[in-house]
Design a protein around this motif. Structure first.
Motif, PDB file in Angstrom:
ATOM      1  N   TYR A 183       0.835  -1.208   0.000  1.00  0.00           N
ATOM      2  CA  TYR A 183       0.000   0.000   0.000  1.00  0.00           C
ATOM      3  C   TYR A 183       0.866   1.253   0.000  1.00  0.00           C
ATOM      4  CZ  TYR A 183      -2.755   3.869   1.676  1.00  0.00           C
ATOM      5  OH  TYR A 183      -3.330   5.117   1.797  1.00  0.00           O
ATOM      6  N   GLU A 184       1.886   1.269   0.830  1.00  0.00           N
ATOM      7  CA  GLU A 184       2.747   2.455   0.895  1.00  0.00           C
ATOM      8  C   GLU A 184       3.460   2.693  -0.432  1.00  0.00           C
ATOM      9  OE1 GLU A 184       5.274   1.776   4.232  1.00  0.00           O
ATOM     10  OE2 GLU A 184       3.689   2.173   5.711  1.00  0.00           O
ATOM     11  N   GLU A 185       3.866   1.620  -1.098  1.00  0.00           N
ATOM     12  CA  GLU A 185       4.483   1.774  -2.414  1.00  0.00           C
ATOM     13  C   GLU A 185       3.466   2.274  -3.435  1.00  0.00           C
ATOM     14  OE1 GLU A 185       6.779  -0.914  -5.811  1.00  0.00           O
ATOM     15  OE2 GLU A 185       6.467  -1.723  -3.780  1.00  0.00           O
ATOM     16  N   ALA A 186       2.241   1.734  -3.375  1.00  0.00           N
ATOM     17  CA  ALA A 186       1.186   2.174  -4.292  1.00  0.00           C
ATOM     18  C   ALA A 186       0.841   3.642  -4.072  1.00  0.00           C
ATOM     19  CB  ALA A 186      -0.067   1.311  -4.104  1.00  0.00           C
ATOM     20  N   ASN A 187       0.921   4.077  -2.823  1.00  0.00           N
ATOM     21  CA  ASN A 187       0.592   5.463  -2.492  1.00  0.00           C
ATOM     22  C   ASN A 187       1.644   6.432  -3.034  1.00  0.00           C
ATOM     23  OD1 ASN A 187      -1.090   7.395  -1.279  1.00  0.00           O
ATOM     24  ND2 ASN A 187       0.138   7.432   0.583  1.00  0.00           N
ATOM     25  N   ARG A 188       2.880   5.953  -3.161  1.00  0.00           N
ATOM     26  CA  ARG A 188       3.952   6.813  -3.683  1.00  0.00           C
ATOM     27  C   ARG A 188       3.905   6.932  -5.209  1.00  0.00           C
ATOM     28  NH1 ARG A 188       7.049   3.926   0.276  1.00  0.00           N
ATOM     29  NH2 ARG A 188       7.817   2.526  -1.357  1.00  0.00           N
ATOM     30  N   GLN A 189       3.260   5.982  -5.859  1.00  0.00           N
ATOM     31  CA  GLN A 189       3.205   6.000  -7.316  1.00  0.00           C
ATOM     32  C   GLN A 189       2.169   7.012  -7.810  1.00  0.00           C
ATOM     33  OE1 GLN A 189       2.352   2.009  -8.560  1.00  0.00           O
ATOM     34  NE2 GLN A 189       4.316   1.181  -7.889  1.00  0.00           N
ATOM     35  N   THR A 190       2.305   7.391  -9.081  1.00  0.00           N
ATOM     36  CA  THR A 190       1.309   8.273  -9.680  1.00  0.00           C
ATOM     37  C   THR A 190       0.058   7.464 -10.013  1.00  0.00           C
ATOM     38  OG1 THR A 190       2.249   7.868 -11.875  1.00  0.00           O
ATOM     39  CG2 THR A 190       3.069   9.790 -10.640  1.00  0.00           C
ATOM     40  N   GLY A 191      -1.074   8.112 -10.061  1.00  0.00           N
ATOM     41  CA  GLY A 191      -2.322   7.424 -10.359  1.00  0.00           C
ATOM     42  C   GLY A 191      -3.149   7.184  -9.111  1.00  0.00           C
ATOM     43  N   ILE A 192      -4.164   6.362  -9.252  1.00  0.00           N
ATOM     44  CA  ILE A 192      -5.090   6.059  -8.160  1.00  0.00           C
ATOM     45  C   ILE A 192      -4.478   4.981  -7.274  1.00  0.00           C
ATOM     46  CG2 ILE A 192      -7.424   5.304  -7.580  1.00  0.00           C
ATOM     47  CD1 ILE A 192      -8.282   6.262 -10.359  1.00  0.00           C
ATOM     48  N   THR A 193      -4.362   5.280  -5.992  1.00  0.00           N
ATOM     49  CA  THR A 193      -3.665   4.382  -5.064  1.00  0.00           C
ATOM     50  C   THR A 193      -4.280   2.994  -5.026  1.00  0.00           C
ATOM     51  OG1 THR A 193      -2.987   6.262  -3.701  1.00  0.00           O
ATOM     52  CG2 THR A 193      -2.920   4.088  -2.681  1.00  0.00           C
ATOM     53  N   GLY A 194      -5.611   2.917  -4.935  1.00  0.00           N
ATOM     54  CA  GLY A 194      -6.275   1.620  -4.852  1.00  0.00           C
ATOM     55  C   GLY A 194      -6.028   0.760  -6.082  1.00  0.00           C
ATOM     56  N   GLU A 195      -6.075   1.370  -7.243  1.00  0.00           N
ATOM     57  CA  GLU A 195      -5.837   0.620  -8.482  1.00  0.00           C
ATOM     58  C   GLU A 195      -4.377   0.189  -8.582  1.00  0.00           C
ATOM     59  OE1 GLU A 195      -7.256   2.596 -11.938  1.00  0.00           O
ATOM     60  OE2 GLU A 195      -9.284   2.879 -11.142  1.00  0.00           O
ATOM     61  N   ASN A 196      -3.467   1.056  -8.133  1.00  0.00           N
ATOM     62  CA  ASN A 196      -2.044   0.680  -8.114  1.00  0.00           C
ATOM     63  C   ASN A 196      -1.818  -0.536  -7.227  1.00  0.00           C
ATOM     64  OD1 ASN A 196      -1.489   2.876  -9.742  1.00  0.00           O
ATOM     65  ND2 ASN A 196      -0.827   4.190  -8.066  1.00  0.00           N
ATOM     66  N   LEU A 197      -2.510  -0.557  -6.084  1.00  0.00           N
ATOM     67  CA  LEU A 197      -2.370  -1.663  -5.139  1.00  0.00           C
ATOM     68  C   LEU A 197      -2.833  -2.978  -5.759  1.00  0.00           C
ATOM     69  CD1 LEU A 197      -1.822  -2.765  -2.283  1.00  0.00           C
ATOM     70  CD2 LEU A 197      -4.141  -2.044  -1.663  1.00  0.00           C
ATOM     71  N   LEU A 198      -4.020  -2.970  -6.366  1.00  0.00           N
ATOM     72  CA  LEU A 198      -4.533  -4.185  -6.984  1.00  0.00           C
ATOM     73  C   LEU A 198      -3.659  -4.627  -8.156  1.00  0.00           C
ATOM     74  CD1 LEU A 198      -8.416  -3.693  -6.985  1.00  0.00           C
ATOM     75  CD2 LEU A 198      -7.026  -5.054  -5.441  1.00  0.00           C
ATOM     76  N   ARG A 199      -3.114  -3.672  -8.880  1.00  0.00           N
ATOM     77  CA  ARG A 199      -2.249  -4.011 -10.009  1.00  0.00           C
ATOM     78  C   ARG A 199      -0.994  -4.749  -9.520  1.00  0.00           C
ATOM     79  NH1 ARG A 199      -1.447   0.798 -11.791  1.00  0.00           N
ATOM     80  NH2 ARG A 199      -3.310   0.764 -13.084  1.00  0.00           N
ATOM     81  N   MET A 200      -0.399  -4.264  -8.436  1.00  0.00           N
ATOM     82  CA  MET A 200       0.795  -4.923  -7.909  1.00  0.00           C
ATOM     83  C   MET A 200       0.477  -6.328  -7.397  1.00  0.00           C
ATOM     84  SD  MET A 200       3.055  -1.936  -6.066  1.00  0.00           S
ATOM     85  CE  MET A 200       1.767  -1.389  -4.959  1.00  0.00           C
ATOM     86  N   LEU A 201      -0.686  -6.509  -6.800  1.00  0.00           N
ATOM     87  CA  LEU A 201      -1.087  -7.831  -6.332  1.00  0.00           C
ATOM     88  C   LEU A 201      -1.310  -8.784  -7.502  1.00  0.00           C
ATOM     89  CD1 LEU A 201      -3.554  -6.726  -3.517  1.00  0.00           C
ATOM     90  CD2 LEU A 201      -1.429  -7.986  -3.165  1.00  0.00           C
ATOM     91  N   GLU A 202      -1.897  -8.281  -8.589  1.00  0.00           N
ATOM     92  CA  GLU A 202      -2.146  -9.115  -9.760  1.00  0.00           C
ATOM     93  C   GLU A 202      -0.850  -9.545 -10.436  1.00  0.00           C
ATOM     94  OE1 GLU A 202      -4.949 -10.356 -11.650  1.00  0.00           O
ATOM     95  OE2 GLU A 202      -5.830 -10.177  -9.657  1.00  0.00           O
ATOM     96  N   LEU A 203       0.181  -8.701 -10.366  1.00  0.00           N
ATOM     97  CA  LEU A 203       1.441  -8.990 -11.051  1.00  0.00           C
ATOM     98  C   LEU A 203       2.368  -9.902 -10.259  1.00  0.00           C
ATOM     99  CD1 LEU A 203       2.171  -5.474 -12.589  1.00  0.00           C
ATOM    100  CD2 LEU A 203       1.638  -7.559 -13.847  1.00  0.00           C
ATOM    101  N   ARG A 204       1.938 -10.360  -9.082  1.00  0.00           N
ATOM    102  CA  ARG A 204       2.723 -11.337  -8.340  1.00  0.00           C
ATOM    103  C   ARG A 204       2.824 -12.632  -9.149  1.00  0.00           C
ATOM    104  NH1 ARG A 204       2.945 -11.445  -2.437  1.00  0.00           N
ATOM    105  NH2 ARG A 204       2.545 -13.674  -2.663  1.00  0.00           N
ATOM    106  N   LEU A 205       3.951 -13.298  -9.055  1.00  0.00           N
ATOM    107  CA  LEU A 205       4.177 -14.507  -9.843  1.00  0.00           C
ATOM    108  C   LEU A 205       3.186 -15.613  -9.497  1.00  0.00           C
ATOM    109  CD1 LEU A 205       5.830 -16.039 -11.919  1.00  0.00           C
ATOM    110  CD2 LEU A 205       7.487 -16.594 -10.124  1.00  0.00           C
ATOM    111  N   ASP A 206       2.878 -15.782  -8.208  1.00  0.00           N
ATOM    112  CA  ASP A 206       1.937 -16.837  -7.837  1.00  0.00           C
ATOM    113  C   ASP A 206       0.542 -16.564  -8.386  1.00  0.00           C
ATOM    114  OD1 ASP A 206       1.477 -14.696  -6.173  1.00  0.00           O
ATOM    115  OD2 ASP A 206       1.437 -15.851  -4.313  1.00  0.00           O
ATOM    116  N   ASN A 207       0.148 -15.269  -8.443  1.00  0.00           N
ATOM    117  CA  ASN A 207      -1.157 -14.935  -8.984  1.00  0.00           C
ATOM    118  C   ASN A 207      -1.212 -15.174 -10.492  1.00  0.00           C
ATOM    119  OD1 ASN A 207      -3.902 -13.471  -8.695  1.00  0.00           O
ATOM    120  ND2 ASN A 207      -2.878 -12.316 -10.308  1.00  0.00           N
TER     121      ASN A 207
END
Length: 208
Positions: free
Chosen positions: A79-103
């Protein structure tokens, strides 16, 4: 490495909805939430009443954590990393979770559940750009190719999942090699992510 070893169906009952943590069992009448659609515990039925705003936000955060199999410290760091990125924090968070190798291994249909897909990664059956990667939280980038090792392609559980699971590869992934390989064609947008999570509530919770 910390991991949850308790009954995962209990987690679904606590969130009062199916989180699909057990693969095919979740689609059958054996799913406990079909018979007991209320939170676990002695006072589970008492928890059916409407909660506070904080409780609603907390449950949404717990739901997201449990769907992706992430512990609190990992989730907070994401979440803290997503908050530092540009764009919508919630969408950044879900995007990072989706890009995990296990997912991604789960999305490709190699595992019946994210837990099973994570086990395939931990046991060294998954490669990224031709190199074996055993870190489930490894975050993929655009253009990277994820594939099963040759021996893993002959595993009974993998072949069974590819043959029986009715799961479509999401639009941001491109399948290949008879289902044994996927390529990250583009970074996932919110419309491509089908998890039943209201990410805005998670942002409100952590913003307090």
């Amino acid at each position: 490495m910390a991991r949850y070893t308790g009954p995962v169906c209990r987690l679904c009952r606590r969130e009062k909805m199916k989180l699909f943590l057990k693969g095919p069992k979740c689609d059958s009448m054996k799913c406990p939430i079909e018979r007991r659609p209320y939170p676990p515990g002695e006072h589970g039925r008492d928890r059916m009443r409407q909660g506070s705003e904080y409780l609603t936000q907390l449950r949404e955060k717990q739901k997201a954590r449990r769907i992706y199999g992430v512990f609190e410290k990992q989730f907070r760091n994401l979440y803290e990393e997503a908050n530092r990125q540009t764009g919508i924090t919630g969408e950044n968070l879900l995007r990072m979770l989706e890009l995990r190798l296990d997912n991604v291994a789960f999305r490709a249909g190699w595992g019946a559940s994210r837990a099973q897909a994570r086990q395939l990664v931990r046991h060294g059956h998954v490669m990224v750009n031709g190199k074996r990667v055993t870190i489930p939280s490894y975050r993929l980038r655009k253009g990277e190719v994820v594939s099963l090792r040759p021996k893993a392609r002959q595993m009974i559980v993998v072949r069974h999942n590819l043959d029986t699971l009715d799961r479509q590869v999401p639009a941001w992934l491109e399948g290949g090699a008879d289902g044994h390989e996927v390529t990250v064609r583009e970074l996932p947008l919110r419309d491509h992510i089908d998890v039943p999570v209201r990410e805005s509530l998670i942002v409100e919770l952590y913003s307090k």
